[in-house]
Design an enzyme around this catalytic site. Sequence first.
Site, PDB file in Angstrom:
ATOM      1  CB  SER A   7      -0.942   0.011   1.209  1.00  0.00           C
ATOM      2  OG  SER A   7      -1.758  -1.134   1.211  1.00  0.00           O
TER       3      SER A   7
ATOM      4  CG  HIS B   5      -2.017   3.808   3.473  1.00  0.00           C
ATOM      5  ND1 HIS B   5      -3.367   3.531   3.464  1.00  0.00           N
ATOM      6  CD2 HIS B   5      -1.398   2.601   3.356  1.00  0.00           C
ATOM      7  CE1 HIS B   5      -3.555   2.225   3.343  1.00  0.00           C
ATOM      8  NE2 HIS B   5      -2.374   1.647   3.285  1.00  0.00           N
TER       9      HIS B   5
END
Length: 294
Positions: A199, A245
């Site tokens: 991610s 993230h």
Amino acid sequence: MNQEAGSTPQAQNLPGCYRHPDRETGIRCTRCERPICPECMVSASVGFQCPECVRDGGGSGPAPAAARPRTIAGGTVTADPRLFTKILIAVNVAMYLAIQMQPSLLRDLALIGAWPPAPFSPTEGVAGGEYYRLVTSMFVHEQIWHIGFNMLSLWWLGGPLEAALGRARYLALYFVSGLAGSALAYLLATPVTQTFGASGAIFGLFGATAVLMRKLNYDLRPIIALLVINLIFTFGWSSISWQAHIGGLVAGLITGYGMVHAPRERRALVQYGTCALVLLAVVVLTVIRTAQLT
């Protein structure tokens, strides 16, 4: 205007195609400058090229760099613009299957700050000297929905970016973003937290895609809407590493800007210099956190 070979005295002075000497032609390859007939012409961004130069397997001497087709970031145009994206997906899937067969690999490869946790001397984790976890954690997934969502995002974002940047620049962007996500997770998450997944790198692709679309004057609303949805999930689920993230997103924005806005005369220096600066920040964050835990 069409012109038949041999119809005028001037045409008789034209050179013959280097592959078909009996065919006179006034067209030359823009890379090696050898004469080529219509059958041998391969359309390029500027003029035509001969088959050998297209395959990079021939030519009378090195091809002029200015004549080679380039991406917007200065990368080389390739026959398969998604090759590295396919390889990254294959590596992630292979790692996922390996973990399903040997679950202990998850603990061995995931990002763990320190174990036992501070103030004890760490024997396992990044603080214990296992710096490879900053990289291996980028390719580790446990649940099918996790790898499925990440690989769909990688295919959707990675393919166009690889085509726009070129393979080397795309790969640099991917790893720089993933490492930045790992470093921020290492810095801010609790030491015993296991962090893993692609991610961070994929959020970097989000950031670079937004920069590229802005550069090309495309409508940014679709990518912004998708990014907002992903950020809502990021901060709405406790099991998702928002640190990875955000770290990947910031690194992707910075690196992507350096990639597509670098001046042509100093393009490589600016592009890879930007990557080096982000990597330096990764090293600094890692050193700071390690000092805190040891």
